[in-house]
Write a protein that holds these residues in place. Structure first.
Motif, PDB file in Angstrom:
ATOM      1  N   GLU A  97       0.633  -1.426   0.142  1.00 14.41           N
ATOM      2  CA  GLU A  97       0.063   0.026   0.048  1.00 14.41           C
ATOM      3  C   GLU A  97       0.742   1.008   0.036  1.00 14.41           C
ATOM      4  N   GLY A  98       0.418   2.168  -0.875  1.00 16.05           N
ATOM      5  CA  GLY A  98       1.222   3.683  -0.570  1.00 16.05           C
ATOM      6  C   GLY A  98       2.186   3.509  -2.011  1.00 16.05           C
ATOM      7  N   THR A  99       2.409   2.524  -2.426  1.00 20.38           N
ATOM      8  CA  THR A  99       3.427   2.560  -3.713  1.00 20.38           C
ATOM      9  C   THR A  99       2.996   3.411  -4.712  1.00 20.38           C
ATOM     10  N   ASN A 100       3.917   4.360  -5.234  1.00 23.37           N
ATOM     11  CA  ASN A 100       3.705   5.377  -6.359  1.00 23.37           C
ATOM     12  C   ASN A 100       3.195   4.577  -7.656  1.00 23.37           C
ATOM     13  N   VAL A 101       2.488   5.086  -8.423  1.00 21.27           N
ATOM     14  CA  VAL A 101       2.149   4.327  -9.531  1.00 21.27           C
ATOM     15  C   VAL A 101       2.128   5.373 -10.667  1.00 21.27           C
ATOM     16  N   PHE A 102       2.856   5.401 -11.891  1.00 26.60           N
ATOM     17  CA  PHE A 102       3.104   6.419 -12.918  1.00 26.60           C
ATOM     18  C   PHE A 102       2.972   5.732 -14.117  1.00 26.60           C
ATOM     19  N   SER A 103       2.047   6.993 -14.987  1.00 29.00           N
ATOM     20  CA  SER A 103       1.725   6.496 -16.490  1.00 29.00           C
ATOM     21  C   SER A 103       3.157   6.725 -17.379  1.00 29.00           C
ATOM     22  N   THR A 104       3.067   6.293 -18.458  1.00 27.46           N
ATOM     23  CA  THR A 104       4.310   6.251 -19.331  1.00 27.46           C
ATOM     24  C   THR A 104       3.859   7.192 -20.675  1.00 27.46           C
ATOM     25  N   ASP A 105       2.783   7.754 -20.552  1.00 30.15           N
ATOM     26  CA  ASP A 105       2.000   8.471 -21.673  1.00 30.15           C
ATOM     27  C   ASP A 105       1.648   9.795 -21.406  1.00 30.15           C
TER      28      ASP A 105
END
Length: 132
Positions: A97-105
């Protein structure tokens, strides 16, 4: 040796999911489909039920990594669970929980084929699983 077997199983499962298709959710690959094939799968769900699988260490992906960079923070992992029931967006099987998630677009974060997450000081790459 265990790591090699683990990745061999992951690649096999991803291949089966890609080639057989999943029709339980209108043709979309679901967390339930993936976890039914491999209860140890490293997946995250994002954007209305799209399932992404960790491809960071897969040999064929090594040359592809440099093509993807973090563009926009799209959220944080809400829950870590192995249960396929009520698996929701930003739920993950291995990420805490709390892990950052990023887009690549840049244009439309919801179209990202690859998500990048920051975990233990390194970037992990998750590829969207598509119907067969």
């Amino acid at each position: 040796m265990k790591t090699t077997w683990f990745w061999l199983i992951i690649v096999s499962i991803v291949t089966v999911v890609f080639t057989t298709g999943c029709y339980a959710d209108g043709g979309r690959v679901t967390a339930k489909d993936v976890l039914k094939q491999n209860s140890e799968a490293d997946i995250i769900q994002y954007n209305n039920g799209n399932v992404y699988s960790n491809v960071t260490e897969l040999e064929w992906f090594q040359d592809e990594k440099s093509k993807y960079t973090k563009k926009k923070l799209v959220g944080k992992v809400i829950k870590q669970t192995q249960s396929s029931f009520w698996f929701k967006d930003l739920y993950a099987t291995k990420l805490p929980e709390g892990t950052n998630v990023f887009s690549t677009d840049d244009d439309d974060v919801k179209l990202s084929f690859i998500l990048i997450v920051e975990h233990d000081g390194e970037d992990l790459y998750y590829m969207r699983l598509l119907e067969g």
